[in-house]
Design a protein around this motif. Structure first.
Motif, PDB file in Angstrom:
ATOM      1  N   HIS A 138     -53.934   3.768  -2.643  1.00 60.20           N
ATOM      2  CA  HIS A 138     -54.482   5.119  -2.555  1.00 60.20           C
ATOM      3  C   HIS A 138     -54.218   5.897  -3.838  1.00 60.20           C
ATOM      4  CE1 HIS A 138     -50.229   5.674  -1.476  1.00 60.20           C
ATOM      5  NE2 HIS A 138     -50.370   6.885  -2.026  1.00 60.20           N
ATOM      6  N   CYS A 139     -55.032   6.886  -4.105  1.00 59.72           N
ATOM      7  CA  CYS A 139     -54.755   7.757  -5.242  1.00 59.72           C
ATOM      8  C   CYS A 139     -55.585   9.029  -5.171  1.00 59.72           C
ATOM      9  CB  CYS A 139     -55.028   7.050  -6.577  1.00 59.72           C
ATOM     10  SG  CYS A 139     -56.776   6.897  -6.985  1.00 59.72           S
ATOM     11  N   GLU A 140     -55.095  10.033  -5.869  1.00 59.56           N
ATOM     12  CA  GLU A 140     -55.865  11.208  -6.277  1.00 59.56           C
ATOM     13  C   GLU A 140     -56.039  11.053  -7.781  1.00 59.56           C
ATOM     14  OE1 GLU A 140     -57.679  15.097  -6.314  1.00 59.56           O
ATOM     15  OE2 GLU A 140     -57.254  13.700  -4.683  1.00 59.56           O
ATOM     16  N   SER A 141     -57.265  11.119  -8.273  1.00 60.00           N
ATOM     17  CA  SER A 141     -57.500  10.902  -9.696  1.00 60.00           C
ATOM     18  C   SER A 141     -58.658  11.761 -10.164  1.00 60.00           C
ATOM     19  CB  SER A 141     -57.806   9.421  -9.973  1.00 60.00           C
ATOM     20  OG  SER A 141     -58.106   9.222 -11.345  1.00 60.00           O
ATOM     21  N   VAL A 142     -58.321  12.888 -10.769  1.00 59.51           N
ATOM     22  CA  VAL A 142     -59.324  13.793 -11.326  1.00 59.51           C
ATOM     23  C   VAL A 142     -58.945  14.055 -12.777  1.00 59.51           C
ATOM     24  CG1 VAL A 142     -60.401  16.065 -11.177  1.00 59.51           C
ATOM     25  CG2 VAL A 142     -59.741  14.854  -9.076  1.00 59.51           C
ATOM     26  N   ASP A 143     -59.841  13.729 -13.697  1.00 55.91           N
ATOM     27  CA  ASP A 143     -59.537  13.866 -15.123  1.00 55.91           C
ATOM     28  C   ASP A 143     -59.260  15.312 -15.507  1.00 55.91           C
ATOM     29  OD1 ASP A 143     -59.993  11.192 -15.330  1.00 55.91           O
ATOM     30  OD2 ASP A 143     -61.936  11.362 -16.341  1.00 55.91           O
ATOM     31  N   SER A 144     -58.160  15.527 -16.208  1.00 56.44           N
ATOM     32  CA  SER A 144     -57.854  16.819 -16.823  1.00 56.44           C
ATOM     33  C   SER A 144     -56.724  16.595 -17.816  1.00 56.44           C
ATOM     34  CB  SER A 144     -57.467  17.868 -15.777  1.00 56.44           C
ATOM     35  OG  SER A 144     -56.301  17.484 -15.065  1.00 56.44           O
ATOM     36  N   SER A 145     -56.616  17.511 -18.772  1.00 57.54           N
ATOM     37  CA  SER A 145     -55.652  17.347 -19.854  1.00 57.54           C
ATOM     38  C   SER A 145     -54.466  18.291 -19.680  1.00 57.54           C
ATOM     39  CB  SER A 145     -56.343  17.648 -21.185  1.00 57.54           C
ATOM     40  OG  SER A 145     -56.718  19.019 -21.238  1.00 57.54           O
ATOM     41  N   ILE A 146     -53.572  18.285 -20.659  1.00 56.56           N
ATOM     42  CA  ILE A 146     -52.434  19.193 -20.635  1.00 56.56           C
ATOM     43  C   ILE A 146     -52.910  20.640 -20.538  1.00 56.56           C
ATOM     44  CG2 ILE A 146     -50.534  20.106 -22.030  1.00 56.56           C
ATOM     45  CD1 ILE A 146     -50.182  17.256 -23.149  1.00 56.56           C
ATOM     46  N   LEU A 147     -53.971  20.973 -21.247  1.00 52.93           N
ATOM     47  CA  LEU A 147     -54.438  22.355 -21.303  1.00 52.93           C
ATOM     48  C   LEU A 147     -55.336  22.739 -20.140  1.00 52.93           C
ATOM     49  CD1 LEU A 147     -55.235  22.744 -25.124  1.00 52.93           C
ATOM     50  CD2 LEU A 147     -53.157  23.422 -23.893  1.00 52.93           C
ATOM     51  N   THR A 148     -55.977  21.760 -19.517  1.00 47.51           N
ATOM     52  CA  THR A 148     -56.965  22.100 -18.488  1.00 47.51           C
ATOM     53  C   THR A 148     -56.528  21.817 -17.064  1.00 47.51           C
ATOM     54  OG1 THR A 148     -58.049  19.921 -18.656  1.00 47.51           O
ATOM     55  CG2 THR A 148     -58.854  21.675 -20.115  1.00 47.51           C
ATOM     56  N   THR A 149     -55.392  21.169 -16.880  1.00 48.83           N
ATOM     57  CA  THR A 149     -54.910  20.875 -15.519  1.00 48.83           C
ATOM     58  C   THR A 149     -54.457  22.156 -14.825  1.00 48.83           C
ATOM     59  OG1 THR A 149     -54.189  18.644 -16.119  1.00 48.83           O
ATOM     60  CG2 THR A 149     -53.185  19.625 -14.177  1.00 48.83           C
ATOM     61  N   SER A 150     -54.906  22.339 -13.600  1.00 53.39           N
ATOM     62  CA  SER A 150     -54.464  23.492 -12.809  1.00 53.39           C
ATOM     63  C   SER A 150     -53.203  23.138 -12.019  1.00 53.39           C
ATOM     64  CB  SER A 150     -55.557  23.922 -11.840  1.00 53.39           C
ATOM     65  OG  SER A 150     -55.751  22.940 -10.831  1.00 53.39           O
ATOM     66  N   VAL A 151     -52.473  24.150 -11.623  1.00 55.70           N
ATOM     67  CA  VAL A 151     -51.284  23.933 -10.793  1.00 55.70           C
ATOM     68  C   VAL A 151     -51.673  23.268  -9.477  1.00 55.70           C
ATOM     69  CG1 VAL A 151     -49.459  25.091  -9.489  1.00 55.70           C
ATOM     70  CG2 VAL A 151     -49.966  25.797 -11.836  1.00 55.70           C
ATOM     71  N   GLU A 152     -52.796  23.698  -8.904  1.00 61.09           N
ATOM     72  CA  GLU A 152     -53.243  23.138  -7.625  1.00 61.09           C
ATOM     73  C   GLU A 152     -53.550  21.658  -7.752  1.00 61.09           C
ATOM     74  OE1 GLU A 152     -53.584  27.412  -7.669  1.00 61.09           O
ATOM     75  OE2 GLU A 152     -54.458  25.904  -9.030  1.00 61.09           O
ATOM     76  N   SER A 153     -54.223  21.279  -8.843  1.00 60.13           N
ATOM     77  CA  SER A 153     -54.547  19.862  -9.050  1.00 60.13           C
ATOM     78  C   SER A 153     -53.287  19.048  -9.308  1.00 60.13           C
ATOM     79  CB  SER A 153     -55.513  19.715 -10.229  1.00 60.13           C
ATOM     80  OG  SER A 153     -55.786  18.350 -10.482  1.00 60.13           O
ATOM     81  N   PHE A 154     -52.386  19.586 -10.115  1.00 66.67           N
ATOM     82  CA  PHE A 154     -51.126  18.898 -10.398  1.00 66.67           C
ATOM     83  C   PHE A 154     -50.365  18.630  -9.101  1.00 66.67           C
ATOM     84  CE2 PHE A 154     -46.699  18.576 -11.683  1.00 66.67           C
ATOM     85  CZ  PHE A 154     -46.752  17.839 -12.862  1.00 66.67           C
ATOM     86  N   ASP A 155     -50.254  19.645  -8.266  1.00 62.46           N
ATOM     87  CA  ASP A 155     -49.514  19.499  -7.014  1.00 62.46           C
ATOM     88  C   ASP A 155     -50.187  18.502  -6.072  1.00 62.46           C
ATOM     89  OD1 ASP A 155     -47.664  21.296  -7.933  1.00 62.46           O
ATOM     90  OD2 ASP A 155     -48.374  22.978  -6.713  1.00 62.46           O
ATOM     91  N   LEU A 156     -51.522  18.503  -6.021  1.00 60.50           N
ATOM     92  CA  LEU A 156     -52.227  17.565  -5.148  1.00 60.50           C
ATOM     93  C   LEU A 156     -52.032  16.134  -5.612  1.00 60.50           C
ATOM     94  CD1 LEU A 156     -54.065  17.009  -2.745  1.00 60.50           C
ATOM     95  CD2 LEU A 156     -56.046  17.431  -4.257  1.00 60.50           C
ATOM     96  N   HIS A 157     -52.084  15.906  -6.916  1.00 58.28           N
ATOM     97  CA  HIS A 157     -51.852  14.550  -7.436  1.00 58.28           C
ATOM     98  C   HIS A 157     -50.460  14.057  -7.044  1.00 58.28           C
ATOM     99  CE1 HIS A 157     -55.435  15.109  -9.953  1.00 58.28           C
ATOM    100  NE2 HIS A 157     -55.388  13.812 -10.198  1.00 58.28           N
ATOM    101  N   PHE A 158     -49.462  14.911  -7.187  1.00 57.97           N
ATOM    102  CA  PHE A 158     -48.104  14.479  -6.839  1.00 57.97           C
ATOM    103  C   PHE A 158     -47.933  14.318  -5.332  1.00 57.97           C
ATOM    104  CE2 PHE A 158     -47.061  14.992 -11.197  1.00 57.97           C
ATOM    105  CZ  PHE A 158     -45.908  14.242 -11.392  1.00 57.97           C
ATOM    106  N   ALA A 159     -48.627  15.129  -4.540  1.00 63.36           N
ATOM    107  CA  ALA A 159     -48.538  14.984  -3.089  1.00 63.36           C
ATOM    108  C   ALA A 159     -49.094  13.638  -2.640  1.00 63.36           C
ATOM    109  CB  ALA A 159     -49.297  16.125  -2.407  1.00 63.36           C
ATOM    110  N   VAL A 160     -50.221  13.231  -3.211  1.00 65.21           N
ATOM    111  CA  VAL A 160     -50.872  11.985  -2.791  1.00 65.21           C
ATOM    112  C   VAL A 160     -50.252  10.767  -3.469  1.00 65.21           C
ATOM    113  CG1 VAL A 160     -53.052  10.701  -2.789  1.00 65.21           C
ATOM    114  CG2 VAL A 160     -53.045  13.156  -2.271  1.00 65.21           C
TER     115      VAL A 160
END
Length: 241
Positions: A91-113
């Motif tokens: 399983h994975c969450e995988s949405v492309d984003s960089s250091i500058l463009t990653t949102s807190v919500e996306s970061f947290d979702l990736h780590f949750a999954v």
């Protein structure tokens, strides 16, 4: 209850994916197979979803960002197929984003999954483990891609450490725990230019396909693979060499 060994494979949302290939390969070897999927993830990605878990004996829709999901998954598998011998996490969450463009919500979702759910699945597996010493298997799929894919790569790095810790912490149960990095696999996300670049960059001169990973998982789950433990294995045709 079946007398077959049971494998739980997570992340089986598409027939073209690694998870579906693992289900098919282990079924060929006589395993009872349970698979989880989460169509809302695949549906919001360019490739879309299909019935990737159709070949499994038991298919379970599960949102692994929910911390209660792992326990519910194991309850379903145990009540239908019996105790889980092997846990294979694709399983994975995988949405492309960089250091500058990653949102807190996306970061947290990736780590949750990718990280938290991996820990909780392994925790459920270890808590409920009741198969003979030496037969238990934990396998997780990882990636070393971080550039412009920051939350995915960072959370996969956490997945590595969590999984490899089980090789030591579950030693008294005779469980092996390994991580597989399959490199770029042709599962429908590459355009033709990228395929050409990968083929030219790979010493074996072809794209990796899900069956390559499934064959390795089948070996690791076999008695012959029982001495491989605590390893991060690259099964990528040499592209990382």
């Amino acid at each position: 209850m079946t007398e077959k060994k049971t494998v739980l494979v997570t992340g089986v949302g598409r027939t073209a994916g690694i998870g579906a290939a693992v289900v098919r390969r282990l079924a060929e070897q006589g395993w009872a197979t349970a698979a989880t999927y989460w169509h809302p993830y695949d549906d919001r990605m360019p490739w879309g979803s299909d019935d990737g878990a159709k070949d499994a004996d038991l298919a379970i829709e599960a949102d692994l960002s929910d911390p209660e999901a792992p326990a519910r998954i194991f309850d379903r598998v145990e009540s239908t197929l019996g105790k889980v011998t092997a846990l294979v996490m694709c399983h994975c969450e995988s949405v492309d984003s960089s250091i500058l463009t990653t949102s807190v919500e996306s970061f947290d979702l990736h780590f949750a999954v990718n990280a938290r759910a991996t820990w909780l699945l392994i925790k459920e597996y270890g808590t409920r483990h009741a198969v003979p010493f030496g037969e238990g298997r934990i396998i997780a799929f990882t990636s070393d891609h971080t550039v412009h894919n920051l939350p995915y790569g960072a959370s996969k790095g956490a997945l590595d450490r969590i999984t490899l810790a089980a090789a030591r912490e579950f030693a008294e149960m005779g469980i092996t725990a390994n991580v597989v990095n399959p490199g770029p696999n042709d599962t429908g996300w590459m355009d033709e230019a990228l395929k050409k670049h990968i083929v030219e960059s790979t010493p074996l001169g072809r794209l990796g396909v899900p069956k390559d990973s499934a064959d390795l998982v089948a070996f690791l789950c076999s008695p012959e693979g029982g001495w491989i433990n605590g390893q991060l294995l690259k099964s990528d045709g040499g592209i990382s060499g």
